[in-house]
Design a protein around this motif. Sequence first.
Motif, PDB file in Angstrom:
ATOM      1  N   LEU A 117     -13.678 -17.303   5.699  1.00 32.03           N
ATOM      2  CA  LEU A 117     -12.380 -16.769   6.132  1.00 32.03           C
ATOM      3  C   LEU A 117     -12.401 -16.436   7.622  1.00 32.03           C
ATOM      4  O   LEU A 117     -11.446 -16.718   8.350  1.00 32.03           O
ATOM      5  CB  LEU A 117     -12.015 -15.519   5.320  1.00 32.03           C
ATOM      6  CG  LEU A 117     -11.693 -15.765   3.846  1.00 32.03           C
ATOM      7  CD1 LEU A 117     -11.345 -14.447   3.164  1.00 32.03           C
ATOM      8  CD2 LEU A 117     -10.541 -16.747   3.672  1.00 32.03           C
ATOM      9  N   ASN A 118     -13.498 -15.857   8.064  1.00 32.24           N
ATOM     10  CA  ASN A 118     -13.631 -15.536   9.490  1.00 32.24           C
ATOM     11  C   ASN A 118     -13.525 -16.814  10.331  1.00 32.24           C
ATOM     12  O   ASN A 118     -12.804 -16.849  11.337  1.00 32.24           O
ATOM     13  CB  ASN A 118     -14.992 -14.850   9.714  1.00 32.24           C
ATOM     14  CG  ASN A 118     -15.210 -14.443  11.158  1.00 32.24           C
ATOM     15  OD1 ASN A 118     -14.266 -14.122  11.863  1.00 32.24           O
ATOM     16  ND2 ASN A 118     -16.455 -14.467  11.595  1.00 32.24           N
ATOM     17  N   ASP A 119     -14.193 -17.879   9.880  1.00 31.59           N
ATOM     18  CA  ASP A 119     -14.131 -19.140  10.624  1.00 31.59           C
ATOM     19  C   ASP A 119     -12.703 -19.689  10.673  1.00 31.59           C
ATOM     20  O   ASP A 119     -12.345 -20.420  11.592  1.00 31.59           O
ATOM     21  CB  ASP A 119     -15.044 -20.203   9.981  1.00 31.59           C
ATOM     22  CG  ASP A 119     -16.519 -19.824  10.121  1.00 31.59           C
ATOM     23  OD1 ASP A 119     -16.827 -18.931  10.950  1.00 31.59           O
ATOM     24  OD2 ASP A 119     -17.359 -20.395   9.392  1.00 31.59           O
ATOM     25  N   LEU A 120     -11.892 -19.344   9.655  1.00 34.44           N
ATOM     26  CA  LEU A 120     -10.500 -19.826   9.632  1.00 34.44           C
ATOM     27  C   LEU A 120      -9.548 -18.885  10.373  1.00 34.44           C
ATOM     28  O   LEU A 120      -8.340 -19.053  10.324  1.00 34.44           O
ATOM     29  CB  LEU A 120     -10.027 -19.990   8.179  1.00 34.44           C
ATOM     30  CG  LEU A 120     -10.760 -21.075   7.371  1.00 34.44           C
ATOM     31  CD1 LEU A 120     -10.260 -21.119   5.938  1.00 34.44           C
ATOM     32  CD2 LEU A 120     -10.562 -22.426   8.035  1.00 34.44           C
ATOM     33  N   GLY A 121     -10.098 -17.863  11.023  1.00 37.82           N
ATOM     34  CA  GLY A 121      -9.269 -16.997  11.880  1.00 37.82           C
ATOM     35  C   GLY A 121      -8.840 -15.694  11.249  1.00 37.82           C
ATOM     36  O   GLY A 121      -8.073 -14.938  11.849  1.00 37.82           O
ATOM     37  N   VAL A 122      -9.308 -15.409  10.006  1.00 37.17           N
ATOM     38  CA  VAL A 122      -8.943 -14.138   9.376  1.00 37.17           C
ATOM     39  C   VAL A 122      -9.753 -13.018  10.031  1.00 37.17           C
ATOM     40  O   VAL A 122     -10.947 -13.171  10.273  1.00 37.17           O
ATOM     41  CB  VAL A 122      -9.214 -14.188   7.845  1.00 37.17           C
ATOM     42  CG1 VAL A 122      -9.054 -12.820   7.202  1.00 37.17           C
ATOM     43  CG2 VAL A 122      -8.279 -15.204   7.186  1.00 37.17           C
ATOM     44  N   THR A 123      -9.069 -11.897  10.317  1.00 32.11           N
ATOM     45  CA  THR A 123      -9.781 -10.778  10.952  1.00 32.11           C
ATOM     46  C   THR A 123     -10.165  -9.703   9.939  1.00 32.11           C
ATOM     47  O   THR A 123     -11.207  -9.061  10.050  1.00 32.11           O
ATOM     48  CB  THR A 123      -8.879 -10.097  12.021  1.00 32.11           C
ATOM     49  OG1 THR A 123      -7.558  -9.959  11.488  1.00 32.11           O
ATOM     50  CG2 THR A 123      -8.854 -10.867  13.300  1.00 32.11           C
TER      51      THR A 123
END
Length: 284
Positions: free
Chosen positions: A222-228
Motif C-alpha cells: 500500500l505504501n508503494d502505491l502511495g497510501v500514507t
Amino acid sequence: MMNKLAASELVLNPDGSVYHLNLLSEEIAGKIILVGDPDRVPKVSKYFDKIEIKKNKREFYTHTGTLRGERITVMSTGIGTENIDIVMNELDALVNIDLKEKEFKSEHKALQLFRLGTCGSVNPQVEIDNMLVTQNVVGLDGLLHFYQDYQFENHFSRNFLEKFPYERIKPMLYFSDWAEDISDYYKDAKYHGNTATFPGFYAPQGRQLRLKALDDQFLETLNDLGVTNFEMETSAIYGLSKLLGHKALTVNCVIANRRRGEFSADHHASEKNMIEWVLERIIK
Ligand code: R1P
Ligand code: URA
C-alpha cells in the motif's frame, strides 16, 4: 405526487426521531464533527459555549450546542464503515426528508462533516502524534459496492487500481473536492495524504496475532502505491457524502507507525491537540 417512504424503509422511533441516532431534525447543526470513540464527544463539546442537546443510543452519542456563537454538533460513530452507513443515511434523512410526511424535501441541504479520528501510518516517514488530512481515500471495506453509480478517477486512483495486486479485494476510491476548497484553513496540518479504510483492525491492517494475514507485505505494498495512513471510516464518509451531496473532510491524528512498530506514548494528548486545532479552524 411522490410515494411516501414505507415504515420499514425510513424507520422512526415513537417520538419521530430517526431509528439509530435517536435524533429529531432540529437537534443537529449544519456543521457536524464525527468521532469514532463515544468518549471523544465530551472532549470536543467541552469547548462549546453551551450544550443544548445531549442524546444517545447504542454507540451514537450526540451533543449539539454553539461554538463562538455558531451552532455545531459532535457525534460518535463507533467503529467501522457499517456504522457510517447508518450515520450518513440518518443524518441525511434529518435534513433532506420530511420525517412527518415521509417524503423527500424539495430543497437539498448540504451538511459539512468533519471526521476527527485516529489512524495508523504505513509510510515510515509519517510520524506519530501528528495530524494528517485525507485528500484521497481507498475503500477496501466494500460498503460502497452496494450503492449505484460512483467511482471517481484521478491520477492517484488510476495508478492505484492499475497496480493493486490482490484480486480478491475490490478497492473503491474517493476524494474530497472540499478538501481542496478549504485547504487554506487546513494547510498547516503536518501531512496531507491518501488514506486506506479497512474493514477490520487485525489482518485487514496487516496485524498478525495468532492468525496469518493475507500477505506479510500488505502495508509495504500500500505504501508503494502511495497510501500514507489507514483507519476504518473515511471511505464511507467521503463516498456517501459525494453520493448524498454533503461536504466532508477527515483529519486523523497518527497514533501508530506500523512500519517502525511505534505506538503513541500519550494518544490522549495528540487527540486533544487535534481537537483544539480543528475547532480553531471550523468556526472563525
Ligand atoms: C480502531 O481502534 C478505531 O480507531 C480509529 C479507527 O478508524 C477505528 O474506528 O478511529 P477512531 O479513533 O475515530 O475510532
Ligand atoms: N486506528 C486504526 O484503525 N488503526 C491503528 O493502528 C490506529 C488507529
